[in-house]
Enzyme design. Sequence first.
Site, short mmCIF file in Angstrom:
data_model
loop_
_atom_site.label_atom_id
_atom_site.label_comp_id
_atom_site.label_asym_id
_atom_site.label_seq_id
_atom_site.Cartn_x
_atom_site.Cartn_y
_atom_site.Cartn_z
N TYR A 149 118.79 37.61 -62.53
CA TYR A 149 118.56 36.90 -61.26
C TYR A 149 119.83 36.13 -60.87
O TYR A 149 120.28 36.16 -59.73
CB TYR A 149 117.36 35.97 -61.44
N GLN A 218 113.85 20.56 -73.15
CA GLN A 218 114.75 21.14 -72.14
C GLN A 218 114.65 20.30 -70.85
O GLN A 218 113.57 19.82 -70.49
CB GLN A 218 114.43 22.62 -71.89
N THR A 219 115.78 20.13 -70.19
CA THR A 219 115.82 19.26 -69.01
C THR A 219 116.07 20.05 -67.72
O THR A 219 116.69 21.11 -67.74
CB THR A 219 116.96 18.22 -69.14
P1 NAD Z 1 109.40 32.96 -52.32
O1 NAD Z 1 109.20 34.04 -53.34
O2 NAD Z 1 108.26 32.07 -52.00
O3 NAD Z 1 109.93 33.60 -50.97
C1 NAD Z 1 110.67 34.79 -50.92
C2 NAD Z 1 109.99 35.69 -49.90
O4 NAD Z 1 110.74 36.89 -49.78
C3 NAD Z 1 108.57 36.11 -50.32
O5 NAD Z 1 107.62 35.69 -49.36
C4 NAD Z 1 108.65 37.60 -50.43
O6 NAD Z 1 107.47 38.28 -49.98
C5 NAD Z 1 109.83 37.92 -49.51
N1 NAD Z 1 110.38 39.23 -49.81
C6 NAD Z 1 110.65 39.75 -51.05
N2 NAD Z 1 111.09 41.00 -50.94
C7 NAD Z 1 111.11 41.28 -49.60
C8 NAD Z 1 111.46 42.44 -48.86
N3 NAD Z 1 111.88 43.55 -49.47
N4 NAD Z 1 111.36 42.40 -47.50
C9 NAD Z 1 110.92 41.27 -46.87
N5 NAD Z 1 110.57 40.14 -47.54
C10 NAD Z 1 110.67 40.16 -48.88
O7 NAD Z 1 110.66 32.12 -52.82
P2 NAD Z 1 111.21 30.71 -52.32
O8 NAD Z 1 110.93 29.73 -53.39
O9 NAD Z 1 110.76 30.44 -50.95
O10 NAD Z 1 112.77 31.01 -52.33
C11 NAD Z 1 113.50 31.37 -51.17
C12 NAD Z 1 114.92 31.72 -51.54
O11 NAD Z 1 115.55 30.60 -52.20
C13 NAD Z 1 115.03 32.90 -52.50
O12 NAD Z 1 116.17 33.66 -52.16
C14 NAD Z 1 115.25 32.24 -53.84
O13 NAD Z 1 115.91 33.09 -54.74
C15 NAD Z 1 116.06 31.02 -53.45
N6 NAD Z 1 115.92 29.95 -54.44
C16 NAD Z 1 114.73 29.30 -54.56
C17 NAD Z 1 114.61 28.30 -55.51
C18 NAD Z 1 113.31 27.55 -55.70
O14 NAD Z 1 113.25 26.69 -56.55
N7 NAD Z 1 112.27 27.84 -54.93
C19 NAD Z 1 115.69 27.97 -56.34
C20 NAD Z 1 116.88 28.65 -56.19
C21 NAD Z 1 117.00 29.64 -55.22
#
Ligand code: NAD
Length: 321
Positions: A149, A218-219
């Site tokens: 990831y 773990q933190t």
């Molecule tokens: P989430 O999983 O709730 O949202 C991601 C959305 O993308 C989902 O609704 C999913 O259905 C959609 N998706 C996946 N594949 C798809 C596709 N092929 N076509 C269309 N839609 C698609 O995640 P989130 O927590 O809202 O995170 C949003 C972004 O932020 C992500 O890129 C994630 O990697 C990044 N991020 C989040 C966090 C966190 O703590 N939430 C931390 C670091 C990075």
Amino acid sequence: MKNALVCGAGGFIGSHMVKRLKKEGFWVRGVDLKFSEFSETEADDFVIGDLRDQFFSRQIIDRKFDEVYQFAADMGGAGFVFTGENDADIMHNSAMINMNVLDICHKRNIKKIFYSSSACIYPEYNQLDPDNPNCKEDSAYPANPDSEYGWEKLFSEHLFLSYLRNHGMEVRIARYHNIFGVEGTWDGGREKAPAAVCRKVAMAEDGGEIEIWGDGIQTRSFLYIDECIEGTLRLTRSNFPGPVNIGSDEMVSINTLVDMVAKIAGKKIRKKHIPGPLGVRGRNSDNDLIREQLGWAPSCSLRDGLEKTYAWIKDQVEKME
Ligand code: NAD
């Protein structure tokens, strides 16, 4: 009227972003594989479809949006990301989405695009000491993320920065650190630590026991969703491309997180430590760069965010019973 495209608008952060952009008077198109499970979308137009598909992506990126937010990714908490079982999907699906969305935006002459990277790009060797992790932005290299990831996010950071360099796109990149809050995934295997702990505590009896992965020493730090959205908008509308951390610098151990939630719930909770997927030993957001570049950094306390989140998850649990 300004318009915005939110990719991943059915997800946690995307659905909150849609709400905020609507409050600001934007016309908003949301795109996702699914609608949000927790509330009706406020987007003016919400299209269900697969952003890995170039043909579909070209159809929905059919105009010169003023702002594009790219949140769509195949992701989840430690139970999804650190087991190794979903690595091929994580790398293939998220990279395909990023390549499609970015290139089609470029071809539509869209300039401003935000990309959500992650603290998971930071090298494992700087996060072995739970009391003293180093997550300064420039500590990302030599790269050695502890998950695929993280590698995909790092690849996509480079992809977005190439379009900035070669095509003059106004790319903005944040590295999010554990975002949590109401209307976030709270069960099913993709939930993150704060939601999982809130759910377990909500389901436990007073005096009961909950399972915690690892020794709990773990933190991590956890950022409440409202501040994530605020920081994202400030960054997108600034002149600074990043990558920059958007996270809280209030680092706690997972054991402390459990104690905080138990206190909010008014329950006595015993912790049973069991083996499970863990990730790095320590991680905290370093907020020097965001302060310097945006004159702003998150300030909401973990306790305040947890109170709202626990109340919402408790409600969800009760509705299930
Ligand atoms: P989430 O999983 O709730 O949202 C991601 C959305 O993308 C989902 O609704 C999913 O259905 C959609 N998706 C996946 N594949 C798809 C596709 N092929 N076509 C269309 N839609 C698609 O995640 P989130 O927590 O809202 O995170 C949003 C972004 O932020 C992500 O890129 C994630 O990697 C990044 N991020 C989040 C966090 C966190 O703590 N939430 C931390 C670091 C990075």
